[in-house]
Design a protein around this motif. Structure first.
Motif, PDB file in Angstrom:
ATOM      1  N   SER A  77     -13.495   5.316  37.759  1.00 14.37           N
ATOM      2  CA  SER A  77     -13.425   6.677  38.205  1.00 14.37           C
ATOM      3  C   SER A  77     -12.169   6.791  39.441  1.00 14.37           C
ATOM      4  O   SER A  77     -11.528   7.713  39.651  1.00 14.37           O
ATOM      5  CB  SER A  77     -14.510   7.380  38.731  1.00 14.37           C
ATOM      6  OG  SER A  77     -15.580   7.560  37.426  1.00 14.37           O
ATOM      7  N   VAL A  78     -12.006   5.638  39.954  1.00 14.69           N
ATOM      8  CA  VAL A  78     -11.149   5.403  41.133  1.00 14.69           C
ATOM      9  C   VAL A  78      -9.841   5.651  40.604  1.00 14.69           C
ATOM     10  O   VAL A  78      -8.862   6.334  41.048  1.00 14.69           O
ATOM     11  CB  VAL A  78     -11.220   4.144  42.034  1.00 14.69           C
ATOM     12  CG1 VAL A  78     -10.085   3.966  42.848  1.00 14.69           C
ATOM     13  CG2 VAL A  78     -12.532   4.394  42.462  1.00 14.69           C
ATOM     14  N   GLY A  79      -9.468   4.638  39.473  1.00 10.56           N
ATOM     15  CA  GLY A  79      -8.220   4.940  38.876  1.00 10.56           C
ATOM     16  C   GLY A  79      -7.786   6.109  38.364  1.00 10.56           C
ATOM     17  O   GLY A  79      -6.827   6.753  38.349  1.00 10.56           O
ATOM     18  N   LEU A  80      -8.828   6.705  37.738  1.00 12.57           N
ATOM     19  CA  LEU A  80      -8.551   8.076  37.047  1.00 12.57           C
ATOM     20  C   LEU A  80      -8.412   9.307  38.040  1.00 12.57           C
ATOM     21  O   LEU A  80      -7.414  10.105  37.830  1.00 12.57           O
ATOM     22  CB  LEU A  80      -9.755   8.644  36.303  1.00 12.57           C
ATOM     23  CG  LEU A  80      -9.741   9.768  35.333  1.00 12.57           C
ATOM     24  CD1 LEU A  80     -10.670   9.407  34.103  1.00 12.57           C
ATOM     25  CD2 LEU A  80     -10.388  10.806  36.225  1.00 12.57           C
ATOM     26  N   ALA A  81      -9.078   9.230  39.158  1.00 12.37           N
ATOM     27  CA  ALA A  81      -8.881  10.076  40.480  1.00 12.37           C
ATOM     28  C   ALA A  81      -7.640  10.173  40.844  1.00 12.37           C
ATOM     29  O   ALA A  81      -7.059  11.100  41.177  1.00 12.37           O
ATOM     30  CB  ALA A  81     -10.173  10.347  41.068  1.00 12.37           C
ATOM     31  N   THR A  82      -7.271   8.752  41.053  1.00 11.95           N
ATOM     32  CA  THR A  82      -5.802   8.555  41.763  1.00 11.95           C
ATOM     33  C   THR A  82      -4.975   9.119  40.748  1.00 11.95           C
ATOM     34  O   THR A  82      -3.782   9.701  41.307  1.00 11.95           O
ATOM     35  CB  THR A  82      -5.670   6.964  41.906  1.00 11.95           C
ATOM     36  OG1 THR A  82      -6.724   6.641  42.833  1.00 11.95           O
ATOM     37  CG2 THR A  82      -4.305   6.719  42.518  1.00 11.95           C
ATOM     38  N   ARG A  83      -4.979   8.997  39.607  1.00 11.84           N
ATOM     39  CA  ARG A  83      -3.793   9.363  38.587  1.00 11.84           C
ATOM     40  C   ARG A  83      -3.662  10.797  38.432  1.00 11.84           C
ATOM     41  O   ARG A  83      -2.560  11.325  38.584  1.00 11.84           O
ATOM     42  CB  ARG A  83      -4.199   8.809  37.041  1.00 11.84           C
ATOM     43  CG  ARG A  83      -3.118   9.414  36.243  1.00 11.84           C
ATOM     44  CD  ARG A  83      -3.721   9.060  34.596  1.00 11.84           C
ATOM     45  NE  ARG A  83      -4.906   9.919  34.578  1.00 11.84           N
ATOM     46  CZ  ARG A  83      -5.872  10.099  33.438  1.00 11.84           C
ATOM     47  NH1 ARG A  83      -5.936   9.034  32.865  1.00 11.84           N
ATOM     48  NH2 ARG A  83      -6.632  10.901  33.390  1.00 11.84           N
TER      49      ARG A  83
END
Length: 249
Positions: A77-83
């Motif tokens: 979710s960290v990568g998804l939210a950053t994107r």
């Protein structure tokens, strides 16, 4: 009184744009000046965009990882939210707010200096449409190059987050990369590009307007530059709300 002055200024701005987008006296000269403005306003902004994007991408990744600690939330979710943050807001709205300070002040001060030194008056006396000759290449050059800056900002921001994952133990690289790829919505990229085109036009045209109609000396040129940056920033935020409602509803 404030409403009346605002309406008068907006009307003057519309008449200014009518002059700006008139038929050029020499198309070849306009094309050559547009290429020069692409270099000056667009290419010269690339180092600033890269530096800001790297650090912002890294900071967003760190903040998301530190605040997403629940075991119920997947690690990717960290990568998804950053994107999503980068695609939806930072790469267009926040970037254009930053560029409003650099590009907007540059345009307003350059045209304002030409006004107070009577170079614009000389163009008018020679029968040249000074607004078209000076301003249209700046608007076209910046608008045409803006999508490149946005795409560069997106990629560099992702690299900034990747560097955090690679050189710290906050999040595994594989999970960060998977988060960038998970549930990707292509429209978000087009959404950012569409907004950036509108914002680029606002920055270039607003700064040019304040610079073109400056009166006085060096002090007034500085004030016009500041007014151009402030007004363009306000309109960027206003149209950010409008375009978000229209494009994402």
């Amino acid at each position: 009184m404030l409403l009346t002055n605002s309406l008068a200024t907006f009307g003057r701005y519309c008449m200014f744009l009518k002059r700006v987008f008139g038929l050029p006296d020499k198309i070849s000269v306009s094309l050559r000046r547009t290429i020069d403005e692409i270099s000056k306003l667009g290419i010269d902004s690339i180092p600033l965009v890269i530096i800001i994007s790297l650090f912002i991408g890294a900071v967003i990744t760190i903040q998301m990882q530190l605040n997403v600690t629940s075991p119920l939330i997947p690690a990717y979710s960290v990568g998804l939210a950053t994107r999503e943050i980068i695609l939806l807001e930072f790469s267009n709205s926040i970037l254009c707010l930053i560029l409003a300070g650099k590009v907007g002040s540059n345009i307003a001060s350059e045209i304002g200096t030409m006004r107070v030194t009577e170079q614009i008056d000389a163009l008018d006396i020679m029968g040249i449409n000074s607004a078209n000759y000076l301003v249209m290449p700046k608007i076209l050059g910046f608008v045409l190059f803006m999508p490149i800056l946005v795409v560069l900002c997106m990629g560099t921001s992702f690299i900034g987050g990747y560097l955090v994952a690679a050189f710290t133990d906050l999040i595994p690289v594989s999970r960060y990369v998977y988060g960038l790829q998970a549930m990707f919505t292509e429209w978000y990229v087009w959404y950012g590009l569409i907004k950036s085109l509108v914002f680029a036009f606002i920055i270039a045209s607003t700064a040019s307007f304040f610079g073109y109609y400056v009166k006085g000396g060096a002090l007034e040129v500085g004030k016009a530059s500041t007014d151009g940056v402030v007004c363009s920033s306000i309109f960027i935020l206003l149209f950010d709300v409008i375009l978000t409602k229209l494009l994402l509803q």
